[in-house]
Scaffold this motif. Structure first.
Motif, PDB file in Angstrom:
ATOM      1  N   LYS A  14       0.987  -1.252   0.005  1.00 52.01           N
ATOM      2  CA  LYS A  14       0.162   0.001   0.084  1.00 52.01           C
ATOM      3  C   LYS A  14       1.067   1.279  -0.027  1.00 52.01           C
ATOM      4  O   LYS A  14       2.078   1.212   0.381  1.00 52.01           O
ATOM      5  N   PRO A  15       0.348   2.456  -0.712  1.00 54.11           N
ATOM      6  CA  PRO A  15       0.988   3.620  -0.652  1.00 54.11           C
ATOM      7  C   PRO A  15       1.251   4.089   1.277  1.00 54.11           C
ATOM      8  O   PRO A  15       0.645   3.683   1.949  1.00 54.11           O
ATOM      9  N   LYS A  16       2.438   4.705   1.349  1.00 54.41           N
ATOM     10  CA  LYS A  16       2.887   5.084   2.608  1.00 54.41           C
ATOM     11  C   LYS A  16       2.874   6.405   3.087  1.00 54.41           C
ATOM     12  O   LYS A  16       3.327   6.637   4.025  1.00 54.41           O
ATOM     13  N   THR A  17       2.823   7.329   1.819  1.00 58.51           N
ATOM     14  CA  THR A  17       2.915   8.559   1.982  1.00 58.51           C
ATOM     15  C   THR A  17       1.819   9.162   1.063  1.00 58.51           C
ATOM     16  O   THR A  17       1.027   8.779   0.078  1.00 58.51           O
ATOM     17  N   LEU A  18       1.547  10.501   1.266  1.00 57.29           N
ATOM     18  CA  LEU A  18       0.700  11.256   0.404  1.00 57.29           C
ATOM     19  C   LEU A  18       0.941  11.313  -1.169  1.00 57.29           C
ATOM     20  O   LEU A  18       0.168  11.012  -2.065  1.00 57.29           O
ATOM     21  N   GLY A  19       2.239  11.592  -1.352  1.00 55.42           N
ATOM     22  CA  GLY A  19       2.911  11.533  -2.549  1.00 55.42           C
ATOM     23  C   GLY A  19       2.470  10.133  -3.354  1.00 55.42           C
ATOM     24  O   GLY A  19       2.198  10.110  -4.508  1.00 55.42           O
ATOM     25  N   GLN A  20       2.993   9.087  -2.738  1.00 61.08           N
ATOM     26  CA  GLN A  20       2.585   7.873  -3.225  1.00 61.08           C
ATOM     27  C   GLN A  20       1.072   7.555  -3.455  1.00 61.08           C
ATOM     28  O   GLN A  20       0.873   6.884  -4.509  1.00 61.08           O
ATOM     29  N   LYS A  21       0.336   7.871  -2.495  1.00 61.57           N
ATOM     30  CA  LYS A  21      -1.163   7.797  -2.791  1.00 61.57           C
ATOM     31  C   LYS A  21      -1.668   8.536  -4.086  1.00 61.57           C
ATOM     32  O   LYS A  21      -2.210   7.867  -4.825  1.00 61.57           O
ATOM     33  N   ASN A  22      -0.996   9.689  -4.080  1.00 59.24           N
ATOM     34  CA  ASN A  22      -1.408  10.751  -5.450  1.00 59.24           C
ATOM     35  C   ASN A  22      -0.915   9.749  -6.694  1.00 59.24           C
ATOM     36  O   ASN A  22      -1.650   9.944  -7.686  1.00 59.24           O
ATOM     37  N   TYR A  23       0.316   9.245  -6.426  1.00 59.77           N
ATOM     38  CA  TYR A  23       1.116   8.454  -7.773  1.00 59.77           C
ATOM     39  C   TYR A  23       0.314   7.311  -7.910  1.00 59.77           C
ATOM     40  O   TYR A  23      -0.423   7.195  -9.171  1.00 59.77           O
ATOM     41  N   VAL A  24      -0.241   6.549  -7.004  1.00 59.45           N
ATOM     42  CA  VAL A  24      -1.078   5.381  -7.327  1.00 59.45           C
ATOM     43  C   VAL A  24      -2.556   5.727  -8.020  1.00 59.45           C
ATOM     44  O   VAL A  24      -3.077   5.190  -8.889  1.00 59.45           O
ATOM     45  N   ASP A  25      -3.164   6.810  -7.351  1.00 62.45           N
ATOM     46  CA  ASP A  25      -4.501   7.130  -7.832  1.00 62.45           C
ATOM     47  C   ASP A  25      -4.278   7.970  -9.436  1.00 62.45           C
ATOM     48  O   ASP A  25      -5.356   7.500 -10.099  1.00 62.45           O
ATOM     49  N   SER A  26      -3.140   8.281  -9.811  1.00 62.78           N
ATOM     50  CA  SER A  26      -2.846   8.913 -11.015  1.00 62.78           C
ATOM     51  C   SER A  26      -2.664   7.577 -12.045  1.00 62.78           C
ATOM     52  O   SER A  26      -3.255   7.686 -13.002  1.00 62.78           O
ATOM     53  N   ILE A  27      -2.126   6.594 -11.663  1.00 61.79           N
ATOM     54  CA  ILE A  27      -2.024   5.574 -12.550  1.00 61.79           C
ATOM     55  C   ILE A  27      -3.523   4.932 -12.635  1.00 61.79           C
ATOM     56  O   ILE A  27      -3.716   4.433 -13.790  1.00 61.79           O
ATOM     57  N   ARG A  28      -4.113   4.684 -11.638  1.00 62.18           N
ATOM     58  CA  ARG A  28      -5.665   4.308 -11.778  1.00 62.18           C
ATOM     59  C   ARG A  28      -6.345   5.263 -12.910  1.00 62.18           C
ATOM     60  O   ARG A  28      -7.258   4.693 -13.613  1.00 62.18           O
ATOM     61  N   ASP A  29      -6.182   6.410 -12.715  1.00 62.78           N
ATOM     62  CA  ASP A  29      -7.075   7.258 -13.360  1.00 62.78           C
ATOM     63  C   ASP A  29      -6.567   7.847 -14.815  1.00 62.78           C
ATOM     64  O   ASP A  29      -7.461   8.537 -15.379  1.00 62.78           O
ATOM     65  N   ASN A  30      -5.377   7.529 -15.260  1.00 59.13           N
ATOM     66  CA  ASN A  30      -4.887   7.980 -16.579  1.00 59.13           C
ATOM     67  C   ASN A  30      -4.130   6.801 -17.310  1.00 59.13           C
ATOM     68  O   ASN A  30      -3.833   5.709 -16.890  1.00 59.13           O
ATOM     69  N   MET A  31      -4.190   6.916 -18.616  1.00 56.89           N
ATOM     70  CA  MET A  31      -3.689   5.941 -19.474  1.00 56.89           C
ATOM     71  C   MET A  31      -1.988   6.210 -19.267  1.00 56.89           C
ATOM     72  O   MET A  31      -1.484   5.023 -19.464  1.00 56.89           O
ATOM     73  N   ILE A  32      -1.395   7.275 -19.374  1.00 52.59           N
ATOM     74  CA  ILE A  32       0.196   7.339 -19.266  1.00 52.59           C
ATOM     75  C   ILE A  32       0.463   8.157 -17.821  1.00 52.59           C
ATOM     76  O   ILE A  32      -0.131   9.187 -17.956  1.00 52.59           O
ATOM     77  N   VAL A  33       1.180   7.782 -17.140  1.00 46.25           N
ATOM     78  CA  VAL A  33       1.831   8.416 -15.797  1.00 46.25           C
ATOM     79  C   VAL A  33       3.312   8.577 -15.952  1.00 46.25           C
ATOM     80  O   VAL A  33       3.982   7.232 -16.250  1.00 46.25           O
ATOM     81  N   PHE A  34       3.745   9.811 -15.701  1.00 45.40           N
ATOM     82  CA  PHE A  34       5.264   9.736 -15.519  1.00 45.40           C
ATOM     83  C   PHE A  34       5.485   9.922 -14.029  1.00 45.40           C
ATOM     84  O   PHE A  34       4.792  10.539 -13.323  1.00 45.40           O
TER      85      PHE A  34
END
Length: 346
Positions: free
Chosen positions: A109-129
């Motif tokens: 699971k994500p352990k920080t807010l930055g990691q949570k936002n990163y995981v959410d971005s992967i779910r919601d977008n086709m391409i994530v950097f």
């Protein structure tokens, strides 16, 4: 000033205080308070502000323990940093985000807010950097998301790739066939998959062609449909390689590009494809950029201090006209994780 927490079972106290009271000592040292326990009561002694913060930290850690989550020095330190910004409640929302379990049953699971936002971005977008320093979980979380999508039949295969470039060393001739020559560059990807899927499952899917681990050069001329594709170490791509990779993407695919701008192994005069892509693709719908920082480092606490010290040093190097002693002060602040006043003037 005395703050009190009551009705805390001794077993829970051991969890939130850590082995040999390691976590409690860290809270005391950071906030300059004293923590005293008596049966099911916890007392915090000190100045009013620090006592309140210490109580909020302990309350958050207690909530994590009660839901069965692991309490470790990393999330203790992160909760301490969140409390300073009155955001400790975010720790519970971060902890509730379960991606999958490793082969041994450990939750990922994500352990920080930055990691949570990163995981959410992967779910919601086709391409994530995903861009950030070492230890922020860029590749590991992307790998966990890929395995989850594969197991849920959201994609039919996983493709992992990275540029095969030497990390500042000349390795010379490597024996064996082509796969043997490139395997050392791809070992970090294998390691993550072994941990998440298990060696047997990984080998079985690899033999079926459902999981592919290959150097970036192998991507040319292909169209990648219905796949979860991860490009790791993207800071070591050239602009031409990055363009080639991004134009391989087909229907039903999801792409995660990870990189650390501070660890480029390209020749000094070569522009990174990651830097160019950040400028060219910014603002395009369906493409997201998630930036992780030293605050998102989840390895040993010393790694976070190293990352922050280098960030401070490099930031100072970009600003001419400052003396060396001033630069050393920036690095010292990063080491100790706090800002202190100084008599130096700029």
């Amino acid at each position: 000033m005395v703050e009190t927490l009551t009705g805390v079972p001794v077993t829970k106290q051991k969890t939130i205080f850590g082995e040999m009271d390691e976590f409690a000592k860290q809270i005391e040292k950071t906030l300059r308070v004293t923590i005293v326990t008596r049966e099911e009561e916890i007392r915090i002694v000190g100045e009013e502000g620090p006592c309140d913060k210490a109580k909020r930290v302990l309350t958050t850690l207690l909530a994590l323990a009660e839901r069965g989550s692991e309490v470790n020095i990393q999330n203790v330190n992160y909760t301490l940093s969140l409390v300073k910004d009155n955001e400790e409640g975010s720790m519970l929302s971060v902890d509730s985000e379960l991606i999958c379990h490793t082969i041994t049953g450990r939750p990922i699971k994500p352990k920080t807010l930055g990691q949570k936002n990163y995981v959410d971005s992967i779910r919601d977008n086709m391409i994530v950097f995903g861009v950030g320093p070492a230890g922020t979980g860029k590749t590991y979380l992307a790998m966990a998301m890929a395995v989850t999508a594969f197991k849920n039949d959201e994609v039919s295969r996983i493709i992992l790739t990275r540029p095969a470039i030497e990390a500042g060393e000349k390795l010379g001739f490597l024996p064996g066939d082509l796969q043997s020559k490139v395997d050392p560059y791809l070992r970090p990807l294998y390691d993550a998959l072994y941990q998440i899927m298990g060696a047997e499952s990984f080998t079985k899917n690899m033999e079926k062609g459902l999981i592919e681990v290959a150097p970036l050069a192998y991507m040319r001329g292909r169209t990648l449909d219905n796949a979860f594709i991860i490009l790791d170490e993207a800071q070591n791509t050239t602009p031409a390689q990055m363009k080639m990779f991004l134009t391989r993407i087909g229907f039903g695919s999801k792409v995660v590009v990870t990189g650390d701008r501070t660890q480029k192994d390209l020749p000094a005069d070569q522009i990174s494809g990651l830097d160019v892509a950040t400028k060219v693709l910014n603002g395009i719908e369906g493409i997201a950029f998630s930036t992780l920082t030293g605050a998102d480092v989840v390895r040993h606490p010393l790694v976070q201090k190293i990352v922050m010290a280098y960030e401070a040093y490099e930031e100072h190097a970009k600003k001419p006209g400052r003396d060396q002693r001033r630069g050393s002060e920036h690095v010292r602040r990063a080491r100790f994780g706090r800002r202190e006043s100084t008599d130096d003037t700029e």
